[in-house]
Every structure is written in C-alpha cells, then in structure tokens.
Design a protein around this motif. Structure first.
Motif, mmCIF file in Angstrom:
data_model
loop_
_atom_site.group_PDB
_atom_site.id
_atom_site.type_symbol
_atom_site.label_atom_id
_atom_site.label_comp_id
_atom_site.label_asym_id
_atom_site.label_seq_id
_atom_site.Cartn_x
_atom_site.Cartn_y
_atom_site.Cartn_z
ATOM 1 N N ALA A 30 0.835 -1.201 0.000
ATOM 2 C CA ALA A 30 0.000 0.000 0.000
ATOM 3 C C ALA A 30 0.868 1.248 0.000
ATOM 4 O O ALA A 30 1.899 1.305 0.676
ATOM 5 C CB ALA A 30 -0.906 0.006 1.228
ATOM 6 N N VAL A 31 0.437 2.252 -0.757
ATOM 7 C CA VAL A 31 1.134 3.539 -0.778
ATOM 8 C C VAL A 31 0.717 4.318 0.465
ATOM 9 O O VAL A 31 -0.470 4.538 0.706
ATOM 10 C CB VAL A 31 0.792 4.339 -2.054
ATOM 11 N N VAL A 32 1.709 4.699 1.268
ATOM 12 C CA VAL A 32 1.459 5.475 2.482
ATOM 13 C C VAL A 32 1.387 6.957 2.142
ATOM 14 O O VAL A 32 0.488 7.658 2.589
ATOM 15 C CB VAL A 32 2.567 5.227 3.543
ATOM 16 N N THR A 33 2.342 7.428 1.347
ATOM 17 C CA THR A 33 2.372 8.839 0.976
ATOM 18 C C THR A 33 3.239 9.035 -0.255
ATOM 19 O O THR A 33 4.118 8.214 -0.545
ATOM 20 C CB THR A 33 2.898 9.716 2.138
ATOM 21 N N ARG A 34 2.973 10.128 -0.972
ATOM 22 C CA ARG A 34 3.810 10.584 -2.090
ATOM 23 C C ARG A 34 4.087 12.058 -1.860
ATOM 24 O O ARG A 34 3.207 12.792 -1.430
ATOM 25 C CB ARG A 34 3.109 10.396 -3.423
ATOM 26 N N PHE A 35 5.320 12.483 -2.162
ATOM 27 C CA PHE A 35 5.665 13.889 -1.973
ATOM 28 C C PHE A 35 6.912 14.236 -2.782
ATOM 29 O O PHE A 35 7.598 13.344 -3.289
ATOM 30 C CB PHE A 35 5.881 14.205 -0.484
ATOM 31 N N GLU A 36 7.174 15.535 -2.895
ATOM 32 C CA GLU A 36 8.370 16.037 -3.573
ATOM 33 C C GLU A 36 9.139 16.920 -2.612
ATOM 34 O O GLU A 36 8.546 17.595 -1.764
ATOM 35 C CB GLU A 36 7.992 16.825 -4.818
ATOM 36 N N VAL A 37 10.478 16.897 -2.743
ATOM 37 C CA VAL A 37 11.343 17.705 -1.889
ATOM 38 C C VAL A 37 12.414 18.337 -2.769
ATOM 39 O O VAL A 37 12.903 17.715 -3.713
ATOM 40 C CB VAL A 37 12.022 16.849 -0.790
ATOM 41 N N GLY A 38 12.750 19.572 -2.466
ATOM 42 C CA GLY A 38 13.830 20.277 -3.162
ATOM 43 C C GLY A 38 14.413 21.322 -2.239
ATOM 44 O O GLY A 38 14.226 21.267 -1.025
ATOM 45 N N GLY A 39 15.116 22.255 -2.803
ATOM 46 C CA GLY A 39 15.663 23.367 -2.031
ATOM 47 C C GLY A 39 17.090 23.121 -1.568
ATOM 48 O O GLY A 39 17.638 22.020 -1.682
ATOM 49 N N GLU A 40 17.684 24.185 -1.044
ATOM 50 C CA GLU A 40 19.087 24.154 -0.643
ATOM 51 C C GLU A 40 19.371 23.133 0.457
ATOM 52 O O GLU A 40 20.366 22.414 0.401
ATOM 53 C CB GLU A 40 19.520 25.547 -0.186
ATOM 54 N N ALA A 41 18.511 23.065 1.469
ATOM 55 C CA ALA A 41 18.752 22.135 2.570
ATOM 56 C C ALA A 41 18.737 20.686 2.080
ATOM 57 O O ALA A 41 19.579 19.873 2.478
ATOM 58 C CB ALA A 41 17.718 22.326 3.677
ATOM 59 N N ALA A 45 21.882 18.142 2.104
ATOM 60 C CA ALA A 45 21.757 16.894 2.863
ATOM 61 C C ALA A 45 22.109 15.672 2.022
ATOM 62 O O ALA A 45 22.749 14.742 2.514
ATOM 63 C CB ALA A 45 20.343 16.751 3.425
ATOM 64 N N VAL A 46 21.706 15.658 0.744
ATOM 65 C CA VAL A 46 21.964 14.481 -0.099
ATOM 66 C C VAL A 46 23.273 14.603 -0.883
ATOM 67 O O VAL A 46 23.688 13.664 -1.560
ATOM 68 C CB VAL A 46 20.787 14.181 -1.066
ATOM 69 N N GLY A 47 23.908 15.776 -0.799
ATOM 70 C CA GLY A 47 25.191 15.962 -1.460
ATOM 71 C C GLY A 47 25.107 16.034 -2.971
ATOM 72 O O GLY A 47 26.035 15.631 -3.665
ATOM 73 N N VAL A 48 23.984 16.535 -3.497
ATOM 74 C CA VAL A 48 23.786 16.659 -4.944
ATOM 75 C C VAL A 48 23.326 18.088 -5.228
ATOM 76 O O VAL A 48 22.260 18.502 -4.761
ATOM 77 C CB VAL A 48 22.734 15.651 -5.464
ATOM 78 N N GLU A 49 24.141 18.814 -5.993
ATOM 79 C CA GLU A 49 23.823 20.210 -6.285
ATOM 80 C C GLU A 49 22.486 20.333 -7.012
ATOM 81 O O GLU A 49 22.200 19.591 -7.955
ATOM 82 C CB GLU A 49 24.942 20.809 -7.150
ATOM 83 N N ASN A 50 21.648 21.261 -6.542
ATOM 84 C CA ASN A 50 20.331 21.552 -7.130
ATOM 85 C C ASN A 50 19.408 20.338 -7.205
ATOM 86 O O ASN A 50 18.601 20.212 -8.119
ATOM 87 C CB ASN A 50 20.483 22.171 -8.523
ATOM 88 N N ALA A 51 19.519 19.442 -6.253
ATOM 89 C CA ALA A 51 18.720 18.216 -6.278
ATOM 90 C C ALA A 51 17.270 18.459 -5.902
ATOM 91 O O ALA A 51 16.958 19.281 -5.040
ATOM 92 C CB ALA A 51 19.309 17.179 -5.320
ATOM 93 N N THR A 52 16.409 17.737 -6.558
ATOM 94 C CA THR A 52 15.017 17.592 -6.148
ATOM 95 C C THR A 52 14.718 16.100 -6.156
ATOM 96 O O THR A 52 15.403 15.319 -6.835
ATOM 97 C CB THR A 52 14.036 18.321 -7.099
ATOM 98 N N GLY A 53 13.700 15.717 -5.424
ATOM 99 C CA GLY A 53 13.336 14.310 -5.383
ATOM 100 C C GLY A 53 11.840 14.126 -5.356
ATOM 101 O O GLY A 53 11.124 14.893 -4.721
#
Length: 139
Positions: A30-41, A45-53
C-alpha cells in the motif's frame, strides 16, 4: 545516544511511476504517501547540487519502503549480484512463497525457482523494473 528504530529502506529509481506500479500492483504494498522535496537544505543533505526528489513511501509492515527519483539523475549503479560489496536488497515476508511466485506476471524476473535454505527458510529473489533485488521469504 537516543534509541534507534528502523523508519524506511530507500531505493533510488530512474522512473518512480513504473517502479511504484510494480511494488503496489504486483507485490501488493500500500502507498502510504507521495511527496516532492527540493531546495538548498535538501541538496546539501543528499550531497547533490540543485537536487530535487519525487518520493513514494510504501507500507512494508514494520518498515517503510521508500522509492525516490532524483533530478538530476546520477550514474547508474550496478548491483547485479548479491555477493558484491555494497549490494542491497529488500526482504519481504510472505505466507506462501510458491503461491506468490505462481501469481507473478510473466515479465517479472526471478533469479531461480523458490528454494528452501539449510535454515528451513523458503526464499526467492526477483527483480523490480529497475533491476533492484527483492527477496520474498516464508518464515
């Protein structure tokens, strides 16, 4: 140190929608949640310049399975076999390995037929659409 408990197991994928379909529709999570994250923090945190997920969390019982699609996409990682240092897999317990395997769509690749190990555990490994290994085990 504070007490630790497992929250999720993360799998980076190149196509969130098709991989999510596999875990949801083929394996029945079952899918609990879906979301997107970006921004400088996040990038820091993930060590990838200009990353979004783009993320999807699935209910794996005591732990969530997190699928994440990054932009920008990094180089592909080969985890072709389990004996390679750094290789990963997700283990999911099922009531009847043979019944689950019998119900898999024909396009789902398994490494072998279900096997019973020396410890008495019935197991089978399969691959998700991105080639990530998933162990189904009957305990």
């Amino acid at each position: 140190m504070s007490s630790l408990t497992a929250h999720h197991v993360g799998i980076t994928v190149s196509d969130l929608d098709s991989t999510l379909s596999f875990y949801r529709d083929v394996l029945g999570l079952a899918v609990v949640t879906r979301f997107e994250v970006g921004g400088e923090a996040f990038s820091t945190a993930v060590g990838v310049e200009n990353a979004t997920g783009r993320f999807a969390h699935l209910d794996g019982g005591d732990v969530r399975i997190e699928l994440v699609e990054y932009d920008p996409v990094g180089d592909a990682h080969s985890g072709a076999t389990l004996d390679q240092p750094g290789a990963t897999h997700v283990g999911l317990s099922v009531d009847d390995v043979d019944a689950v395997v019998a119900d898999l769509p024909p396009h789902v690749e398994t490494l072998s037929d279900p096997q019973t190990t020396e410890s008495g555990t019935r197991i089978v490994f399969l691959r998700d659409p991105e080639g990530n290994l998933v162990e189904l085990l009957e305990v």
